[in-house]
Design a protein around this motif. Structure first.
Motif, mmCIF file in Angstrom:
data_model
loop_
_atom_site.group_PDB
_atom_site.id
_atom_site.type_symbol
_atom_site.label_atom_id
_atom_site.label_comp_id
_atom_site.label_asym_id
_atom_site.label_seq_id
_atom_site.Cartn_x
_atom_site.Cartn_y
_atom_site.Cartn_z
ATOM 1 N N PHE A 71 0.832 -1.207 0.000
ATOM 2 C CA PHE A 71 0.000 0.000 0.000
ATOM 3 C C PHE A 71 0.862 1.250 0.000
ATOM 4 C CE2 PHE A 71 -2.041 3.529 2.083
ATOM 5 C CZ PHE A 71 -3.216 3.620 1.367
ATOM 6 N N ALA A 72 1.909 1.265 0.838
ATOM 7 C CA ALA A 72 2.761 2.443 0.921
ATOM 8 C C ALA A 72 3.426 2.728 -0.414
ATOM 9 C CB ALA A 72 3.822 2.251 2.005
ATOM 10 N N ALA A 73 3.841 1.669 -1.112
ATOM 11 C CA ALA A 73 4.512 1.846 -2.390
ATOM 12 C C ALA A 73 3.576 2.383 -3.453
ATOM 13 C CB ALA A 73 5.113 0.515 -2.842
ATOM 14 N N GLU A 74 2.261 2.109 -3.264
ATOM 15 C CA GLU A 74 1.289 2.528 -4.258
ATOM 16 C C GLU A 74 0.569 3.819 -3.864
ATOM 17 O OE1 GLU A 74 -1.252 -0.813 -4.659
ATOM 18 O OE2 GLU A 74 0.170 -2.000 -5.811
ATOM 19 N N THR A 75 0.977 4.434 -2.741
ATOM 20 C CA THR A 75 0.333 5.658 -2.300
ATOM 21 C C THR A 75 0.419 6.722 -3.390
ATOM 22 O OG1 THR A 75 0.854 5.217 0.014
ATOM 23 C CG2 THR A 75 0.361 7.493 -0.585
ATOM 24 N N LYS A 76 -0.714 7.339 -3.681
ATOM 25 C CA LYS A 76 -0.758 8.323 -4.749
ATOM 26 C C LYS A 76 -0.016 9.592 -4.351
ATOM 27 C CE LYS A 76 -5.334 6.750 -6.280
ATOM 28 N NZ LYS A 76 -6.740 7.160 -6.498
ATOM 29 N N LYS A 77 0.487 10.264 -5.361
ATOM 30 C CA LYS A 77 1.064 11.570 -5.108
ATOM 31 C C LYS A 77 -0.044 12.498 -4.628
ATOM 32 C CE LYS A 77 4.924 11.389 -8.380
ATOM 33 N NZ LYS A 77 5.551 12.031 -9.554
ATOM 34 N N GLY A 78 0.333 13.420 -3.768
ATOM 35 C CA GLY A 78 -0.662 14.334 -3.227
ATOM 36 C C GLY A 78 -1.126 13.933 -1.850
ATOM 37 N N PHE A 79 -0.553 12.851 -1.296
ATOM 38 C CA PHE A 79 -0.898 12.407 0.052
ATOM 39 C C PHE A 79 0.365 12.286 0.897
ATOM 40 C CE2 PHE A 79 -4.431 11.033 -2.491
ATOM 41 C CZ PHE A 79 -5.542 11.176 -1.672
ATOM 42 N N LEU A 80 0.210 12.488 2.196
ATOM 43 C CA LEU A 80 1.302 12.317 3.138
ATOM 44 C C LEU A 80 0.915 11.249 4.163
ATOM 45 C CD1 LEU A 80 2.306 16.039 3.815
ATOM 46 C CD2 LEU A 80 3.518 14.369 2.408
ATOM 47 N N PRO A 81 1.892 10.449 4.606
ATOM 48 C CA PRO A 81 1.586 9.373 5.542
ATOM 49 C C PRO A 81 1.699 9.808 6.998
ATOM 50 C CG PRO A 81 3.841 9.166 4.833
ATOM 51 C CD PRO A 81 3.281 10.389 4.134
ATOM 52 N N VAL A 82 0.939 9.157 7.847
ATOM 53 C CA VAL A 82 1.021 9.331 9.298
ATOM 54 C C VAL A 82 1.177 7.945 9.910
ATOM 55 C CG1 VAL A 82 -0.157 10.082 11.398
ATOM 56 C CG2 VAL A 82 -0.464 11.361 9.274
ATOM 57 N N THR A 83 2.159 7.772 10.774
ATOM 58 C CA THR A 83 2.327 6.516 11.503
ATOM 59 C C THR A 83 2.498 6.829 12.975
ATOM 60 O OG1 THR A 83 3.374 5.411 9.615
ATOM 61 C CG2 THR A 83 3.735 4.439 11.792
ATOM 62 N N ASP A 84 1.604 6.299 13.793
ATOM 63 C CA ASP A 84 1.675 6.484 15.234
ATOM 64 C C ASP A 84 2.150 5.174 15.846
ATOM 65 O OD1 ASP A 84 1.057 6.639 18.032
ATOM 66 O OD2 ASP A 84 -0.306 8.299 17.600
ATOM 67 N N LYS A 85 3.440 5.115 16.170
ATOM 68 C CA LYS A 85 4.021 3.884 16.697
ATOM 69 C C LYS A 85 3.546 3.586 18.117
ATOM 70 C CE LYS A 85 8.252 4.210 13.945
ATOM 71 N NZ LYS A 85 9.740 4.285 13.983
ATOM 72 N N LYS A 86 3.184 4.616 18.851
ATOM 73 C CA LYS A 86 2.730 4.429 20.229
ATOM 74 C C LYS A 86 1.342 3.800 20.271
ATOM 75 C CE LYS A 86 1.556 6.938 24.452
ATOM 76 N NZ LYS A 86 1.479 8.283 25.107
ATOM 77 N N ASP A 87 0.422 4.337 19.463
ATOM 78 C CA ASP A 87 -0.961 3.858 19.494
ATOM 79 C C ASP A 87 -1.252 2.815 18.427
ATOM 80 O OD1 ASP A 87 -1.956 5.370 21.705
ATOM 81 O OD2 ASP A 87 -1.856 7.154 20.450
ATOM 82 N N GLY A 88 -0.320 2.593 17.506
ATOM 83 C CA GLY A 88 -0.445 1.486 16.579
ATOM 84 C C GLY A 88 -1.385 1.682 15.409
ATOM 85 N N TYR A 89 -1.237 2.791 14.668
ATOM 86 C CA TYR A 89 -2.059 2.968 13.471
ATOM 87 C C TYR A 89 -1.320 3.795 12.423
ATOM 88 C CZ TYR A 89 -3.220 7.646 15.300
ATOM 89 O OH TYR A 89 -3.168 8.943 15.776
#
Length: 229
Positions: A71-89
């Motif tokens: 999914f990450a590799a196919e993320t469209k341009k124009g979007f930014l990712p968020v990863t919360d390692k503490k809460d797991g999402y």
């Protein structure tokens, strides 16, 4: 079915919480910044370069999950990712939205020009192990929308409720309308359970902009995934 009425009430922007409608909320807008690319090296050199080219931070845990990495590799341009390692999402949001701090919400990003265009994540503890323990999607969606996701003054309508699995974890997704006296918000919500928590992610837009925004908003909710912490 286990009743959802015992869940703390909190809408997508924290305006309705614990049975009280809050008429004013203080927003703290944080400066937008690109995600860090200083992640640990991995063996998948070409895949990592593609992620970096898209402005996606290479997070080590993503490569533990083939689905998440794809999914990450196919993320469209124009979007930014968020990863919360503490809460797991993890999820993505449209480039240009800014992070704001809202009482009762774990994370919120919104468009500063179109305030109804936003995404928020809410997390509460739960003893349940599976979202299906609360009932089928239609029933859970109607209860959440009426009692949690909209204020008491809004008229609501559930358009669609569905279920999908990601790596054996069940997610419910709802499409609904919340009508206030001066606007109607067309929204999407995904809920799931993991790590002893009930996760809710909600995004939406003014109904007049739904056709323009719906594909981007669906990308946001479809990207939401939880992982073990």
């Amino acid at each position: 079915m286990v009743s959802l009425l015992t869940l703390p009430s909190t809408n997508h922007l924290g305006l309705y919480r614990h049975g009280q409608f809050r008429r004013s909320i203080s927003f703290v807008v944080r400066s937008e910044h690109l995600p860090s690319t200083s992640a640990s090296p991995c063996k998948d050199g070409p895949g990592r370069r593609e992620l970096l080219a898209l402005g996606v931070a290479v997070v080590p845990w993503l490569f533990m999950s083939q689905h998440a990495a794809t999914f990450a590799a196919e993320t469209k341009k124009g979007f930014l990712p968020v990863t919360d390692k503490k809460d797991g999402y993890t999820f993505v949001y449209p480039f240009g939205w800014q992070e704001v701090v809202v009482e009762g919400q774990d994370k919120v990003f919104k468009d500063v020009i179109e305030p109804l265009e936003s995404v928020s994540v809410n997390i509460i503890p739960t003893a349940k192990q599976d979202i299906r323990d609360f009932g089928p999607p239609q029933e859970v969606g109607e209860t959440l929308i009426r009692k949690v996701l909209a204020s008491p003054t809004q008229k609501t309508k559930l358009i669609e409720a569905s279920e999908h699995d990601v790596e054996g974890k069940a997610y419910y997704t709802f499409e609904f309308l919340a009508q206030a006296p001066n606007y109607t918000r067309h929204a999407l919500t995904t809920v799931c359970i993991g790590n002893g928590r009930f996760y809710t992610v909600t995004t939406g837009a003014n109904e007049r902009r739904w056709e323009k925004m719906k594909d981007r908003l669906k990308t946001v909710v479809d990207s939401f995934q939880i992982f073990n912490v």
